[in-house]
Write a protein that holds these residues in place. Structure first.
Motif, short mmCIF file in Angstrom:
data_model
loop_
_atom_site.label_atom_id
_atom_site.label_comp_id
_atom_site.label_asym_id
_atom_site.label_seq_id
_atom_site.Cartn_x
_atom_site.Cartn_y
_atom_site.Cartn_z
N GLY A 198 0.74 -1.20 0.02
CA GLY A 198 0.21 -0.11 0.36
C GLY A 198 0.58 1.05 -0.27
N ILE A 199 2.38 0.87 0.44
CA ILE A 199 2.72 2.20 0.10
C ILE A 199 3.40 2.25 -1.42
N ASP A 200 3.74 3.34 -2.25
CA ASP A 200 3.97 3.89 -3.03
C ASP A 200 4.87 5.41 -3.27
N VAL A 201 5.98 4.93 -3.61
CA VAL A 201 7.24 6.14 -4.06
C VAL A 201 7.29 6.95 -5.07
N SER A 202 7.40 8.34 -5.60
CA SER A 202 7.59 8.52 -6.51
C SER A 202 8.69 10.10 -6.00
N PRO A 203 10.20 9.73 -6.81
CA PRO A 203 10.70 10.87 -7.05
C PRO A 203 10.20 12.12 -6.71
N ILE A 204 11.13 13.27 -6.31
CA ILE A 204 10.58 14.65 -7.47
C ILE A 204 11.97 14.63 -7.91
N SER A 205 12.10 15.60 -9.06
CA SER A 205 13.08 16.03 -9.45
C SER A 205 13.39 17.12 -9.02
N LYS A 206 15.17 17.09 -8.44
CA LYS A 206 15.41 18.39 -7.48
C LYS A 206 16.52 19.66 -7.91
N HIS A 207 16.98 19.96 -7.35
CA HIS A 207 17.71 21.54 -7.37
C HIS A 207 19.31 20.86 -6.99
N GLY A 208 19.50 19.95 -5.44
CA GLY A 208 20.58 19.91 -5.36
C GLY A 208 20.88 18.40 -4.58
N MET A 209 21.14 18.09 -3.91
CA MET A 209 21.76 17.22 -2.98
C MET A 209 20.86 15.46 -4.13
N ASN A 210 21.79 15.39 -4.97
CA ASN A 210 21.13 14.81 -5.90
C ASN A 210 21.39 12.98 -5.80
N TYR A 211 22.51 13.40 -4.84
CA TYR A 211 23.04 11.89 -4.12
C TYR A 211 22.13 11.59 -2.34
N SER A 212 20.77 12.15 -3.04
CA SER A 212 19.32 11.02 -2.12
C SER A 212 18.21 11.64 -2.89
N LYS A 213 17.37 10.92 -3.00
CA LYS A 213 15.91 11.33 -3.20
C LYS A 213 14.76 11.29 -2.15
N SER A 214 14.48 12.83 -2.89
CA SER A 214 13.09 13.01 -2.01
C SER A 214 12.59 13.05 -2.98
N CYS A 215 11.07 12.50 -1.74
CA CYS A 215 10.23 11.57 -3.05
C CYS A 215 8.43 11.91 -2.94
N GLU A 216 7.59 11.83 -3.35
CA GLU A 216 6.15 12.08 -2.67
C GLU A 216 6.00 10.36 -2.18
N VAL A 217 4.76 9.94 -1.19
CA VAL A 217 4.87 8.69 -1.01
C VAL A 217 3.08 8.94 -0.48
N PHE A 218 2.74 8.00 -1.01
CA PHE A 218 1.22 7.75 -1.57
C PHE A 218 1.14 6.64 -0.35
N LEU A 219 -0.16 6.48 0.74
CA LEU A 219 0.00 5.23 1.95
C LEU A 219 -1.42 5.38 1.74
N GLU A 220 -1.77 3.64 1.00
CA GLU A 220 -3.24 3.19 0.60
C GLU A 220 -3.85 2.43 1.50
N ASP A 221 -4.30 2.55 2.10
CA ASP A 221 -4.94 0.90 3.07
C ASP A 221 -4.20 0.80 3.40
N VAL A 222 -2.34 0.94 4.28
CA VAL A 222 -1.22 0.23 4.53
C VAL A 222 -1.82 -0.39 6.18
N ARG A 223 -1.52 -1.26 6.34
CA ARG A 223 -2.28 -1.58 7.41
C ARG A 223 -1.31 -1.78 8.52
N VAL A 224 -0.90 -1.43 9.28
CA VAL A 224 0.24 -1.56 10.54
C VAL A 224 -0.14 -2.38 11.56
N PRO A 225 0.60 -2.88 13.21
CA PRO A 225 0.36 -3.39 14.20
C PRO A 225 0.53 -2.60 14.72
N LYS A 226 -0.96 -2.38 16.00
CA LYS A 226 -0.59 -1.19 16.67
C LYS A 226 0.82 -1.28 18.09
N GLU A 227 1.49 -1.92 17.38
CA GLU A 227 2.68 -2.12 18.87
C GLU A 227 4.09 -0.76 17.78
#
Ligand SMILES: Cc1cc2nc3c(=O)[nH]c(=O)nc-3n(C[C@H](O)[C@H](O)[C@H](O)COP(=O)(O)OP(=O)(O)OC[C@H]3O[C@@H](n4cnc5c(N)ncnc54)[C@H](O)[C@@H]3O)c2cc1C
Length: 388
Positions: A198-227
């Motif tokens: 349910g997690i989808d990640v899509s990088p945003i093209s950016k001005h600097g620090m391209n030795y890392s990706k900064s992304c949009e993150v979509f969460l659709e019905d992502v189930r996580v334990p209460k812990e």
């Protein structure tokens, strides 16, 4: 506060200098051009003990504080790594380590802190949303309880390293803003496994620090334990604040660190480069702007030490942290800008690195807190009406 250098601080400084000597400007130029994650540098930070600086000894760390982390970051940045000196530490070794150390259950500490200390686990931090932007209280990502699980739905923007992180500390609302008495109520944090369906990640093209990706993150019905709830349900705001001050201290270290790197590089160049039968550095029009920015960076760095010291004592440090961040960034930006000027046209060439540091330091005025929002906070503490 005391200005005597302890053995630990001398060790941090010399270790950071040694790491930066190995991972200097040429390495980062290549990583930036190839848009490649710096795995070698990341591993080296683990071997040097920097990933575990804030992790308690019982979980394999060094039980040190933000003053030490600030020193490590500033030294790495200033000695050749540029923004990467903060960027590769602030999210996992900084925010996640502190967030879990201060608010995690015993099981969470055992599961995550040991791996953070060795560098085997990396985190991203999911705060920003496209609609809420700077107004974090407006986050709309929902977490709804369903038996022993929570179901997460929403969208985050600009989440750095989310393309490769093992976990994300996710800021959600368990109670909508309209239903709470105070905006700070109703927020909950989760430690989300990034492999959860349910997690989808899509990088945003950016001005600097391209030795890392900064992304949009979509969460659709992502189930996580209460812990996986970090801290108390509906009271996540306070756990988040525990992480935001270290983040700002880290960016203060980046501001002065990148600024000093650019200034020192420009000073060397200005001693060497002659165009009117004298080194260009002998013209005060070249030397003074860099010198003035340097003096301001030294002052800002002292404020960072104070903010970090207060944080480490468990004292209120919001005012000092914002002053440190805002002044370090202003002074650092001026230092990089004037250093680029000293390089003349060569300041525009990628081979001299200063144009990359300019792109890197530009981020620090926009994030993690914009300069305007830092000054809003400072002004409010001085007695001006709240303006946000
Ligand atoms: C490279 C990069 C990496 C990032 N990484 C992360 C990450 O890992 N995790 C994460 O959660 N976020 C991340 N961010 C997001 C960053 O923290 C946000 O961009 C930032 O908080 C601002 O939000 P916004 O871009 O929506 O700006 P907006 O909220 O739209 O603001 C736009 C402008 O208006 C100004 N403004 C808004 N309100 C006021 C006011 N009341 N008074 C004065 N000025 C105001 C702001 O200061 C800003 O200049 C990253 C951003 C970048 C660019």
């Amino acid at each position: 506060m005391n200005f005597e250098s302890t053995q630990e601080r001398s060790m941090i400084r010399s270790t950071a200098e040694a790491v930066a000597a190995e991972y200097g400007p040429e390495y980062w130029r290549e990583k930036e051009e190839n848009e490649e994650f710096a795995q070698g540098f990341w591993d080296e930070l683990g071997e040097a003990g920097f990933h575990g600086l804030l992790v308690p000894e019982e979980y394999g760390g060094a039980s040190m504080g933000m003053q030490d982390m600030g020193l490590a970051m500033e030294t790495l940045c200033a000695e050749g790594c540029g923004m990467a000196g903060t960027w590769y530490l602030v999210l996992t070794a900084g925010m996640a380590a502190v967030g879990i150390r201060e608010n995690g259950t015993e099981a969470q500490k055992e599961k995550y802190l040991t791996d953070i200390a060795t560098g085997e686990r990396n985190f991203c931090i999911g705060i920003t949303e496209p609609e809420a932007g700077t107004n974090t209280l407006n986050v709309a990502t929902r977490a709804e309880k369903d038996g022993d699980e929570y179901v997460l739905n929403g969208q985050k923007a600009w989440i750095t390293f989310s393309d490769r992180a093992d976990n994300m500390i996710l800021v959600t609302r368990t109670t909508p803003l309209e239903e709470v008495d105070r905006g700070t109520d109703g927020i909950s944090l989760f430690i989300v496994d990034m492999d959860t369906p349910g997690i989808d990640v899509s990088p945003i093209s950016k001005h600097g620090m391209n030795y890392s990706k900064s992304c949009e993150v979509f969460l659709e019905d992502v189930r996580v334990p209460k812990e996986d709830l970090l801290g108390e349900e509906d009271e996540g705001w306070w756990a988040l604040v525990d992480m935001l001050n270290p983040e700002r201290i880290g960016f203060a270290a980046a501001g002065t660190g990148i600024g000093k790197l650019a200034a020192n590089t420009a000073i060397e160049y200005a001693n060497d480069r002659e165009v009117f039968d004298a080194p260009i550095g002998s013209h005060q029009a070249v030397s003074f702007p860099i010198t003035k920015a340097y003096a301001r960076m030294e002052t800002a760095a002292l404020m960072r030490e104070k903010a970090a010291w207060l944080y480490d004592q468990g004292e209120e440090c919001g005012y000092e942290t914002n002053v440190a961040k805002a002044t370090a960034v202003e002074a650092g930006i001026e230092a990089v800008k004037q250093s680029m000027q000293a390089f003349g046209g060569w300041g525009y060439a990628t081979e001299y690195d200063v144009e990359r540091w300019w792109r890197e330091i530009n981020l620090t005025r926009l994030a993690p807190v914009s300069q305007q929002m830092a000054y809003n906070h400072i002004g409010q503490q001085l007695g001006f009406p709240k303006s946000y």
